[in-house]
Design an enzyme around this catalytic site. Structure first.
Site, PDB file in Angstrom:
ATOM      1  N   LYS A 139      10.114  57.185  54.461  1.00 36.20           N
ATOM      2  CA  LYS A 139       8.809  57.841  54.592  1.00 36.20           C
ATOM      3  C   LYS A 139       8.811  59.197  53.894  1.00 36.20           C
ATOM      4  O   LYS A 139       7.824  59.591  53.263  1.00 36.20           O
ATOM      5  CB  LYS A 139       8.455  58.010  56.071  1.00 36.20           C
ATOM      6  CG  LYS A 139       7.122  58.729  56.287  1.00 36.20           C
ATOM      7  CD  LYS A 139       6.719  58.751  57.754  1.00 36.20           C
ATOM      8  CE  LYS A 139       5.379  59.472  57.930  1.00 36.20           C
ATOM      9  NZ  LYS A 139       4.871  59.402  59.320  1.00 36.20           N
ATOM     10  N   HIS A 283      11.823  16.325  32.778  1.00 38.72           N
ATOM     11  CA  HIS A 283      10.445  16.472  33.247  1.00 38.72           C
ATOM     12  C   HIS A 283      10.294  15.889  34.653  1.00 38.72           C
ATOM     13  O   HIS A 283       9.345  15.163  34.944  1.00 38.72           O
ATOM     14  CB  HIS A 283       9.464  15.824  32.279  1.00 38.72           C
ATOM     15  CG  HIS A 283       9.578  16.338  30.875  1.00 38.72           C
ATOM     16  ND1 HIS A 283       9.781  17.665  30.579  1.00 38.72           N
ATOM     17  CD2 HIS A 283       9.536  15.693  29.679  1.00 38.72           C
ATOM     18  CE1 HIS A 283       9.840  17.822  29.262  1.00 38.72           C
ATOM     19  NE2 HIS A 283       9.707  16.645  28.699  1.00 38.72           N
TER      20      HIS A 283
END
Length: 402
Positions: A139, A283
């Site tokens: 932070k 494929h």
């Protein structure tokens, strides 16, 4: 304005590379503060370190449950150096600035995966102080560097040594992004695990699906395009260092989306056999799969299934590729060969095929199979059973006239 790193807290479970990193920090004049086993390791390595209790004025307590949850820790991390009120407040309370937080978390997922783990052990491996420090530092990234992974130690130390113990704003922001991703993944793992068990029984059965399916993956590769040239694509990893997503490419041009899809299909098929096997995929269609006494024999048999379609295909095997197999595979144009490993003679044989991708895959046990559907996801447990010979057909109980 960037400030130098003057004080760092180090508190890690994974101590890989820590001693060298701490030594480089210390050489830059960074004061090191640490906890428990981390402090012990650094002292044994001859590195000067201050215990966290010296900083806070309060002992570690409750079997280590409370040690860094203290205003002198979080105040030191969270105060904004450019805010005069913050600076005055920490000065009034004797809080020293902490400029770097080096933390990685209790190994919750590792503990959860251990057979027969006790519920109490699982709960004790939920880190509290670690995530709190990480979030505080992330932070306040403008002023504090947060380091959550040993893989970042070397580059951070290099930058500090080049720049008078300072890190750039860009580096601190990158580290903060990684830190928030780390705590998010950690909390997700805890939530996903706890909702599948009870205090009476810790059994992470694959038959029990979580009420909320949470994912945490990090991008490892941007691909040139997806299934078609107009689609964008990337590959993500679960961080396990196993499986196709974490494979090591030994040679060849970069992998495409379609290469990886075929690679996964060929690899999965090959892993279903105990004996040496070769699977050839093109494929997403199988061109041939065969077993043999050797990998070379299995390849020749697989190629005989459809030698035309195999041209430009992807191969998956379940054995290290040796020279004999490499000599046979070398005769055909192939896109990818995926294997557990390649011996040196095989790699030398393939070296002349600069575009051929050799991919070394560490086998990974899949828990679930996921499939996208519109608006959601289908999930099933993985079918990991090895293929077996079918039982002999029996006519028992059938009439003789059938």
């Amino acid at each position: 304005m960037s400030r130098s790193i003057q004080r760092a807290i180090l508190s890690v479970t994974d101590k890989t590379g820590l001693v060298d990193f701490a030594r480089r920090l210390s050489a830059l004049g960074v004061e090191l503060i640490s906890t428990g086993g981390t402090a012990k390791l650094l002292r044994e390595s001859g590195i000067s370190v201050k215990d966290i209790s010296e900083l806070t004025g309060f002992p570690e307590m409750l079997d280590g449950r409370v040690k860094t949850l203290h205003p002198k820790v979080h105040g030191g991390i969270l105060h904004r150096r450019d805010d005069p009120k913050h600076v005055a407040a920490v000065k009034d309370h004797g809080i020293q600035p902490i400029d770097m937080v080096v933390v990685n978390l209790y190994a919750f997922e590792k503990t959860a995966s251990e057979p027969g783990v006790a519920f109490e052990d699982l709960i004790e491996n939920i880190d509290i102080g670690g995530p709190s420090m990480i979030r505080s530092a992330a932070k306040n990234f403008h002023d504090v560097a947060v380091v959550t992974s040993p893989s970042d130690y070397e580059s951070i130390a290099d930058e500090l040594e080049r720049n008078a113990a300072q890190l750039s704003k860009e580096t601190k922001w990158r580290l903060a992004q990684k830190a928030f991703a780390t705590t998010a993944a950690y909390d997700s793992a805890i939530a996903s695990t706890l909702e599948r068990i009870t205090p009476e029984k810790v059994e992470l059965s694959q038959d029990i699906f979580p009420h909320t399916l949470r994912f945490s993956f990090h991008k490892t590769l941007d691909l040139r395009y997806g299934e078609n040239p107009h689609q964008k694509a990337a590959m993500y990893s679960d961080g396990s260092a196993k499986g196709v997503a974490n494979a090591h490419q030994l040679q060849g041009k970069e992998l495409s989306y379609n290469n990886i899809v075929d690679l996964q299909a060929a690899w999965d098929l090959a892993q279903e056999f105990l004996e040496p096997v070769v699977a050839i995929i093109k494929h997403t269609n199988p061109c041939g799969t065969a077993t043999g006494k050797t990998l070379a024999e299995a390849y020749k048999r697989a190629l005989e299934c459809d030698p035309v379609s195999a041209f430009g295909g992807v191969i998956g095997v379940n054995r290290p590729v040796d020279l004999a197999a490499a000599e046979e595979m070398h005769k055909l144009f192939l896109e990818v060969i995926a294997a557990p490993s390649f011996d040196e003679a095989a790699k030398e044989k393939f070296a002349s095929k600069k575009n051929l991708r050799l991919v070394q895959v560490v086998p990974a046990k899949q828990k679930w199979i996921l499939k996208n559907v519109s608006g959601g996801m289908l999930v099933q447990d993985a079918d990991v059973r090895l293929l077996q010979e079918p039982a002999p057909c029996s006519l028992r109980g059938r009439s003789a006239s059938t």
